[in-house]
Design a protein around this motif. Structure first.
Motif, PDB file in Angstrom:
ATOM      1  N   LYS A  35      -5.010   1.671  -8.469  1.00 48.99           N
ATOM      2  CA  LYS A  35      -4.919   2.209  -7.111  1.00 48.99           C
ATOM      3  C   LYS A  35      -3.798   3.236  -7.055  1.00 48.99           C
ATOM      4  O   LYS A  35      -3.013   3.361  -7.984  1.00 48.99           O
ATOM      5  N   HIS A  36      -3.722   3.942  -5.934  1.00 51.26           N
ATOM      6  CA  HIS A  36      -2.644   4.898  -5.689  1.00 51.26           C
ATOM      7  C   HIS A  36      -2.516   5.910  -6.829  1.00 51.26           C
ATOM      8  O   HIS A  36      -1.440   6.124  -7.371  1.00 51.26           O
ATOM      9  N   ASP A  57       0.830  -1.209   0.000  1.00 55.09           N
ATOM     10  CA  ASP A  57       0.000   0.000   0.000  1.00 55.09           C
ATOM     11  C   ASP A  57       0.864   1.259   0.000  1.00 55.09           C
ATOM     12  O   ASP A  57       0.758   2.112   0.883  1.00 55.09           O
TER      13      ASP A  57
END
Length: 433
Positions: A356-357, A303
């Motif tokens: 994502k991110h 993450d």
């Protein structure tokens, strides 16, 4: 034990005790970086600490070396040093070597061609290893100062053919096309990079073998617990300005130990030349400090944000009245060549473009206004003004700027889709938006 000692000694050798001109890149600003590294507590054995503390360089020798490195030779000779820089066989590895020139020069055409052993860089077989360097762009040398220069080169066979890893040659052909020239393509390139601790392959400022607090406070953050490597970023900023690189800004990034610098707006082939020279200067600075630079698009799994090289792009028609419609047509073309662009936008990009991110999925194309989760982002100001630029958020941090800038110009200015493909793409994009 030698592995523990080597980086600290390298840093000590590059710290300047006396005030030197802006042309010298042996700054005393590294002190805070060194202190941060030493406070990490990675050396837990007290005996090891005593060994590290007991070995000190000979100060008199150190001073003499520094004096020679900072020596201004201009009152004594017209000769200068030219550092010839080229891209190695991996496509991301920078190589360089020096030669003496009889006098200062102002244009690459004044420089001689040179050669190197291509078998040692993965660019030629051993039985026919000579590769020829063609000087293409000149920058002032912030490390040696004076009239000394950095020379960006591309590589050719002795017969004058560009070698396979010479991506500049194809880009130069695209940017010399009259249709492209008339559109004056501008680029603003956002180069993200990660600073790593030596030997352990772990980001600067992170506890060795452990993780810092979650992302949030680090982006553009200030403070010893949020900003790691600011001295390197600042030194790089000033060195680029000194060199004549069109650097437009820097900032700390979302993942701790990660930074970004921006180059542009630059026109055509100049964008690639300036980014590659800026990368070279950054490699040299991190070399002096004993910190490792990586352009890996996803240096830490999990993450954590990856590292990209977002490329802002506009043409003359996009910047004029009615330019938003030109931008939409360019986006349509980009959607039809999504796979072609992805294949040229950097190795390991699939680990970064996950959806994502602040990324879009590598498998699909999308665009939106102010949406950083899209392949192509259009700014609010551009939408409001009805003209401006687009941002291609797909390129990875290890992309070749010659490839990306050339491909953007080719796809939006020279390539024409079939009417059927264009209609189908327009329908798909309309449905997504």
């Amino acid at each position: 034990m030698a592995q523990i000692l080597a980086p600290s000694l390298q840093v000590k050798m590059s710290i300047t005790k006396s005030s030197t001109p802006a042309s010298s890149m042996l700054p005393n600003t590294w002190t805070s970086v060194v202190l941060k590294q030493s406070r990490k507590g990675s050396i837990k054995n007290s005996t090891k600490f005593k060994v590290c503390a007991s070995i000190k360089p000979d100060v008199s020798v150190q001073n003499r070396v520094e004096q020679l490195l900072n020596l201004d030779v201009t009152p004594f000779t017209d000769k200068i040093i030219a550092e010839y820089i080229w891209i190695g066989g991996a496509g991301i590895d920078l190589r360089s070597k020096s030669r003496t020139l009889s006098k200062p020069v102002e244009h690459p055409s004044e420089l001689p061609k040179w050669n190197y052993d291509g078998s040692s860089t993965g660019q030629a077989p051993g039985e026919d290893s000579e590769v020829i360097l063609y000087p293409q762009a000149i920058f002032k040398d912030p490390f040696r100062g004076g009239n000394n220069i950095l020379v960006i080169c591309d590589a050719y066979t002795p017969a004058g053919e560009p070698i396979p890893t010479n991506k500049r040659h194809k880009a130069a052909e695209i940017f010399s096309n009259p249709k492209v020239v008339s559109e004056v393509p501008w680029y603003g390139i956002e180069q993200e990079y990660t600073l790593m601790q030596p030997n352990v392959k772990w980001p600067l400022g992170w506890p060795v073998g452990a993780y810092p607090g979650p992302q949030g406070p680090y982006y553009c953050g200030v403070g010893a617990d949020k900003s790691f490597g600011r001295d390197i970023s600042d030194a790089h900023y000033k060195a680029c300005l000194y060199a004549g690189i069109n650097i437009s800004g820097t900032n700390g990034e979302v993942m701790p130990g990660q930074w970004e610098f921006q180059v542009g707006p630059s026109v055509g082939i100049e964008a690639g030349d300036h980014v590659w020279c800026a990368r070279y200067i950054l490699e040299r600075i991190t070399e002096q400090v004993g910190v490792v630079l990586t352009l890996d698009p996803k240096p830490i799994e999990g993450d954590w944000n990856g590292a990209g090289c977002h490329t802002n792009y506009s043409t003359k028609s996009m910047r004029e009245e009615g330019g938003f419609e030109v931008i939409k047509k360019a986006i349509l073309n980009l959607s039809l060549r999504h796979k072609d662009h992805i294949s040229a936008y950097g190795e390991g990009n699939e680990r970064r473009l996950t959806g994502k991110h602040e990324t879009a999925s590598i498998d699909s194309f999308s665009w939106g206004v102010a949406n950083r989760g899209c392949s192509i982002r259009v700014g609010r100001d551009t939408e409001k003004a009805g003209k401006g630029y687009l941002e291609d958020r797909r390129p990875a941090s290890n992309m070749d700027p010659y490839v990306v800038t050339g491909l953007l110009a080719e796809t939006t200015l020279l390539w024409e889709p079939t009417l059927e493909a264009e209609a189908l793409a327009a329908q798909k994009i309309a449905m997504k938006v």
